[in-house]
Scaffold this motif. Sequence first.
Motif, PDB file in Angstrom:
ATOM      1  N   CYS A 356      26.604  46.440  39.485  1.00  0.00           N
ATOM      2  CA  CYS A 356      27.491  45.708  40.375  1.00  0.00           C
ATOM      3  C   CYS A 356      28.622  46.656  40.777  1.00  0.00           C
ATOM      4  O   CYS A 356      28.837  47.684  40.135  1.00  0.00           O
ATOM      5  CB  CYS A 356      28.030  44.443  39.731  1.00  0.00           C
ATOM      6  N   ALA A 357      29.335  46.310  41.846  1.00  0.00           N
ATOM      7  CA  ALA A 357      30.345  47.229  42.361  1.00  0.00           C
ATOM      8  C   ALA A 357      31.418  46.466  43.134  1.00  0.00           C
ATOM      9  O   ALA A 357      31.144  45.422  43.732  1.00  0.00           O
ATOM     10  CB  ALA A 357      29.706  48.281  43.265  1.00  0.00           C
ATOM     11  N   VAL A 358      32.613  47.017  43.118  1.00  0.00           N
ATOM     12  CA  VAL A 358      33.722  46.508  43.930  1.00  0.00           C
ATOM     13  C   VAL A 358      34.368  47.697  44.613  1.00  0.00           C
ATOM     14  O   VAL A 358      34.795  48.656  43.951  1.00  0.00           O
ATOM     15  CB  VAL A 358      34.775  45.758  43.092  1.00  0.00           C
ATOM     16  N   ALA A 359      34.403  47.661  45.953  1.00  0.00           N
ATOM     17  CA  ALA A 359      35.100  48.687  46.720  1.00  0.00           C
ATOM     18  C   ALA A 359      36.535  48.239  46.950  1.00  0.00           C
ATOM     19  O   ALA A 359      36.782  47.076  47.288  1.00  0.00           O
ATOM     20  CB  ALA A 359      34.403  48.918  48.057  1.00  0.00           C
ATOM     21  N   VAL A 360      37.480  49.151  46.755  1.00  0.00           N
ATOM     22  CA  VAL A 360      38.901  48.851  46.937  1.00  0.00           C
ATOM     23  C   VAL A 360      39.545  49.989  47.709  1.00  0.00           C
ATOM     24  O   VAL A 360      39.068  51.128  47.674  1.00  0.00           O
ATOM     25  CB  VAL A 360      39.627  48.659  45.591  1.00  0.00           C
ATOM     26  N   PRO A 361      40.637  49.695  48.415  1.00  0.00           N
ATOM     27  CA  PRO A 361      41.328  50.780  49.111  1.00  0.00           C
ATOM     28  C   PRO A 361      41.884  51.802  48.130  1.00  0.00           C
ATOM     29  O   PRO A 361      42.431  51.451  47.079  1.00  0.00           O
ATOM     30  CB  PRO A 361      42.459  50.057  49.853  1.00  0.00           C
ATOM     31  N   GLY A 362      41.721  53.066  48.471  1.00  0.00           N
ATOM     32  CA  GLY A 362      42.340  54.139  47.709  1.00  0.00           C
ATOM     33  C   GLY A 362      43.553  54.657  48.450  1.00  0.00           C
ATOM     34  O   GLY A 362      43.990  54.058  49.449  1.00  0.00           O
ATOM     35  N   PRO A 363      44.113  55.752  48.017  1.00  0.00           N
ATOM     36  CA  PRO A 363      45.232  56.343  48.758  1.00  0.00           C
ATOM     37  C   PRO A 363      44.776  56.710  50.171  1.00  0.00           C
ATOM     38  O   PRO A 363      43.672  57.234  50.355  1.00  0.00           O
ATOM     39  CB  PRO A 363      45.569  57.599  47.954  1.00  0.00           C
ATOM     40  N   PRO A 364      45.580  56.435  51.198  1.00  0.00           N
ATOM     41  CA  PRO A 364      45.161  56.792  52.561  1.00  0.00           C
ATOM     42  C   PRO A 364      45.089  58.295  52.750  1.00  0.00           C
ATOM     43  O   PRO A 364      45.769  59.064  52.059  1.00  0.00           O
ATOM     44  CB  PRO A 364      46.261  56.170  53.434  1.00  0.00           C
ATOM     45  N   ARG A 365      44.252  58.712  53.677  1.00  0.00           N
ATOM     46  CA  ARG A 365      44.146  60.127  54.001  1.00  0.00           C
ATOM     47  C   ARG A 365      45.415  60.600  54.706  1.00  0.00           C
ATOM     48  O   ARG A 365      46.167  59.815  55.285  1.00  0.00           O
ATOM     49  CB  ARG A 365      42.931  60.357  54.897  1.00  0.00           C
ATOM     50  N   ALA A 366      45.609  61.889  54.713  1.00  0.00           N
ATOM     51  CA  ALA A 366      46.789  62.461  55.360  1.00  0.00           C
ATOM     52  C   ALA A 366      46.778  62.220  56.865  1.00  0.00           C
ATOM     53  O   ALA A 366      47.836  62.167  57.500  1.00  0.00           O
ATOM     54  CB  ALA A 366      46.874  63.955  55.065  1.00  0.00           C
TER      55      ALA A 366
END
Length: 536
Positions: A356-366
């Motif tokens: 199973c998996a959960v995608a979450v926002p990470g740090p935004p790109r530059a």
Amino acid sequence: MTGPVFISTLSEEQRAVYGGDGPLAGLTFAIKDNIDLAGLPTTAADPRNTEPAAESAFVVERLVEAGAVPVGKTNLDQYATGLVGTRTPYGACTSVYSDTHVSGGSSSGSAVAVARGLADFALGTDTAGSGRVPAAFNGLVGVKPSRGLVSTRGVVPACRTLDCVTVMARSVALARRVFDVMHAYDDRDPLARRLTQVALPVGPPVIGVPQGDLGLDAGHDLAWKQAVEHAHELGAVVPVDVTPLLEAAELLYSGPWLAERWLAFGDRMDDDPAVDPTVRDIVRRGAALTAADAFAGFGRLAELARATEPLWSRLDALLLPVTPTHPTLAEVAADPVGVNARLGRFTNMANLLDLCAVAVPGPPRADGLPFGVQLLAPAGHDLALLDLAATWCGEPAAAGEGREADDVMLAVAGAHLSGQPLNGELLRRGATLAHTTRTAPDYRMFLVDGPLPRPGLTRVRGGTSPGEGVEVEVWRLPATQLAGFTATVLPPLALGPLELADGSSVLGFVCTADGADPARDITGFGGWRAWLASRS
């Protein structure tokens, strides 16, 4: 051209028949157009499919009964074959962050509908990453459940044995509220499974992070390094070798599962201009695969799955990027198959390996583009991952409206078993019996000292217990009761991680070394009740 978010929408009059009381009352949702909604065609992005669905998919019915209101059917990669969101005759959606970058697919329109505020949440499907990639490219949370946990009845199959219905939302809390409604056993779905949920152990989580270079582009690589730093703030970070997972990911479009796509909708892959040419070329390759190819693929997957098993005895979750890059529309047009394959590098294996998996926002790109990470764990750890995802996003764990803190799964092997003298300690704290199972085969059971007869379990690496494990009951204990219950446990017993026969890990009664007397080893009975019977 830039395509529409919706393939079809409901009028205000049509929406008015929905709604009402329930845990999702007042919320609107979009539906990927390979999932049935009664009264509207399910096109799967093929304009030739014009027959209205006679009934809604099981999962849609669940959401409607909970008070949510559907607003329309969303654009997608045709027949859910793609991770780019451009393989549609209706025109490609783009990321809400950039009109030159893809939205991700195949659940492209569903992600954009939520990110633009056109719906509170959306349903997608995720066979190879189709719920996680568009979530990552639009700054959303994307939940891919364990296979069979959410019914796929009423969903146009892509790879039927791997397909999952996913939810996308702007927060973990909302995604969890929806997930709580979505997952229910459907006895009319032959692939449905009843899965006992495994809670995170008490204490900081152990998070696996891949060793070595992941082949990320420069923008993703910098954001990934920042994401790993964030993981260190949440728990213990352990470097791991993910080579078997990445090799398994490559099987999805080179093994027998391509034949499963051909079986599902290959008869639609003619030369009609309504069929996306890239989808046609990919799926037609499945027609040439043989039964020998299929068994070779199944065998190789079994080998790779076995190679990944040691990971899950060490980790509570594995952290991976969702994708190695965020391509532009032009890059996809120049190399539609190659770019798509690259996007599935970290997602294709999840359903093959029963994760199973959960995608979450990470740090935004530059450069301002979004960057998404995913947390993965074995099937049945869905709620545990949602807890960890909430912590990652700075939300309270178990934040669903009206929801109590998650239960702790606790394995008992002796005096706390049903009908035994200390079972009342569980019942008084609101515990309920989840199921009976066995430990992993390398546990030994010892008779230990105390005010009444009781056993303790000790793991002996490399050993094998007669009967392939010791019988245990797994109880669901409210997390708020755990501290009080722990205080009743007397030495040489303690509560610690205990691996079950299916490879999952729960809390259980373990015996410290000073209590594991070889002269009092009773493992051969296979369980406490059998030992008691021998005494009487």
